[in-house]
Design an enzyme around this catalytic site. Structure first.
Site, mmCIF file in Angstrom:
data_model
loop_
_atom_site.group_PDB
_atom_site.id
_atom_site.type_symbol
_atom_site.label_atom_id
_atom_site.label_comp_id
_atom_site.label_asym_id
_atom_site.label_seq_id
_atom_site.Cartn_x
_atom_site.Cartn_y
_atom_site.Cartn_z
ATOM 1 N N GLY A 1 2.831 -4.386 8.178
ATOM 2 C CA GLY A 1 2.848 -5.716 7.742
ATOM 3 C C GLY A 1 1.549 -6.583 8.378
ATOM 4 O O GLY A 1 1.011 -7.699 7.930
ATOM 5 N N ILE A 2 0.654 -5.756 9.348
ATOM 6 C CA ILE A 2 -0.214 -6.483 10.121
ATOM 7 C C ILE A 2 -1.650 -6.396 9.323
ATOM 8 O O ILE A 2 -2.231 -7.579 9.205
ATOM 9 C CB ILE A 2 -0.214 -6.078 11.411
ATOM 10 N N GLY A 3 -1.793 -5.350 8.838
ATOM 11 C CA GLY A 3 -3.131 -5.365 8.020
ATOM 12 C C GLY A 3 -3.125 -6.280 6.625
ATOM 13 O O GLY A 3 -3.933 -6.899 6.453
ATOM 14 N N MET A 4 -1.873 -6.290 6.249
ATOM 15 C CA MET A 4 -2.022 -7.215 5.046
ATOM 16 C C MET A 4 -1.591 -8.566 5.480
ATOM 17 O O MET A 4 -2.717 -9.361 4.484
ATOM 18 C CB MET A 4 -0.453 -6.928 4.410
ATOM 19 N N ASP B 1 0.789 -1.194 -0.015
ATOM 20 C CA ASP B 1 -0.072 -0.112 -0.024
ATOM 21 C C ASP B 1 0.937 1.240 -0.034
ATOM 22 O O ASP B 1 2.185 0.903 -0.085
ATOM 23 C CB ASP B 1 -1.029 -0.019 1.049
ATOM 24 N N HIS B 2 0.540 2.310 0.320
ATOM 25 C CA HIS B 2 1.242 3.620 0.164
ATOM 26 C C HIS B 2 2.253 3.545 1.264
ATOM 27 O O HIS B 2 3.096 4.211 0.908
ATOM 28 C CB HIS B 2 0.324 4.693 0.242
ATOM 29 N N ARG C 1 6.609 -34.008 9.928
ATOM 30 C CA ARG C 1 5.695 -33.826 10.959
ATOM 31 C C ARG C 1 5.029 -32.712 10.928
ATOM 32 O O ARG C 1 3.783 -32.309 11.438
ATOM 33 C CB ARG C 1 6.448 -33.884 12.524
ATOM 34 N N CYS D 1 3.063 -3.317 4.139
ATOM 35 C CA CYS D 1 2.284 -2.152 4.365
ATOM 36 C C CYS D 1 2.972 -1.448 5.410
ATOM 37 O O CYS D 1 4.254 -1.512 5.630
ATOM 38 C CB CYS D 1 0.959 -2.578 4.766
ATOM 39 N N GLY D 2 2.435 -0.600 6.248
ATOM 40 C CA GLY D 2 2.868 0.121 7.333
ATOM 41 C C GLY D 2 3.721 -0.740 8.343
ATOM 42 O O GLY D 2 4.764 -0.626 8.741
HETATM 43 C C1 RB5 Z 1 -1.750 2.708 6.553
HETATM 44 O O1 RB5 Z 1 -1.420 4.072 7.092
HETATM 45 C C2 RB5 Z 1 -1.587 1.704 7.442
HETATM 46 O O2 RB5 Z 1 -2.617 1.717 8.255
HETATM 47 C C3 RB5 Z 1 -1.197 0.480 6.680
HETATM 48 O O3 RB5 Z 1 -0.188 0.443 5.999
HETATM 49 C C4 RB5 Z 1 -0.907 -0.528 7.614
HETATM 50 O O4 RB5 Z 1 0.224 -0.474 8.681
HETATM 51 C C5 RB5 Z 1 -2.074 -1.582 8.189
HETATM 52 O O5 RB5 Z 1 -1.782 -2.644 8.773
#
Ligand code: RB5
Length: 148
Positions: free
Chosen positions: A69-72, A9-10, A133, A66-67
Site C-alpha cells: 500500500g505504501i508505493g501506491m 499492481d501485480h 475544525r 499493491c504489496g
Molecule cells: C511489488 O513487488 C511491490 O514493490 C509493490 O507492490 C508495492 O508493495 C510497492 O510499494
C-alpha cells in the site's frame, strides 16, 4: 449504491478482485482500472490511472492495492487534489475520512488479509468528512501542493 474506482499492481490484483466482488454485494459499484492479470506492472502507472479520475471527483473515492500500500500512496499523493492514506485498521479508515477527507484508500495485499481489508474498505467508502475544525487543516495540507 455508491461508485468508486479501484486499481492495483501485480501484488494487489487478487485482493482487488476480492474487494470488487464483495463490495458489489453491498451496493458499491467499482470502476476497475486494472490490471486484469498478475503479470508484473509498475504501481505508479496504475496510481496515475486512478488519480486522474478521483482528482476530478468522478468518482469521489478510490482504492489502490499493491504489496504494501505504501508505493501506491507515495505515487497517488504526488497528484494534485489527492489525499491518499494507507490504512491497516478500520479505525484508521474511519478517522482518515472524518478528519483528513482522504479520497484514496491504499491497501497492502502482502500485509492485510482479505477479511480485514474488506472491513477497512467498507468503512472508508461509507464514512463522511466531518468538516468543521478539520476543514482548515485539510486546506493547509492542500496548500502545500507544489510548494517546494
Ligand atoms: C511489488 O513487488 C511491490 O514493490 C509493490 O507492490 C508495492 O508493495 C510497492 O510499494
Amino acid at each position: 449504491m455508491s461508485s468508486y474506482a479501484i486499481a492495483a499492481d501485480h501484488a494487489g490484483v487478487a485482493l482487488k478482485a476480492e474487494l470488487i466482488s464483495e463490495l458489489a454485494k453491498l451496493g458499491h459499484e467499482a470502476t476497475d482500472l486494472g490490471p486484469a492479470s498478475t503479470a508484473s506492472v509498475d504501481y505508479p502507472d496504475f496510481a496515475a490511472k486512478l488519480t486522474e479520475l478521483v482528482s476530478k471527483g468522478t468518482p469521489a473515492l478510490g482504492i489502490l492495492v499493491c504489496g504494501t500500500g505504501i508505493g501506491m500512496s507515495m505515487a497517488a499523493n504526488k497528484v494534485n487534489g489527492i489525499r491518499a492514506a494507507v490504512c491497516r485498521t478500520e479505525f484508521e479508515a474511519r478517522l482518515t475520512r472524518q478528519h483528513n477527507d482522504a479520497n484514496v484508500l491504499c491497501l497492502g495485499q502482502r500485509v492485510t488479509g482479505g477479511g480485514v481489508a474488506l472491513e477497512i474498505a467498507k468503512v472508508f467508502l461509507s464514512t463522511g468528512f466531518e468538516g468543521g475544525r478539520h476543514q482548515a487543516r485539510v486546506d493547509k495540507v492542500m496548500a502545500l501542493e507544489g510548494s517546494r
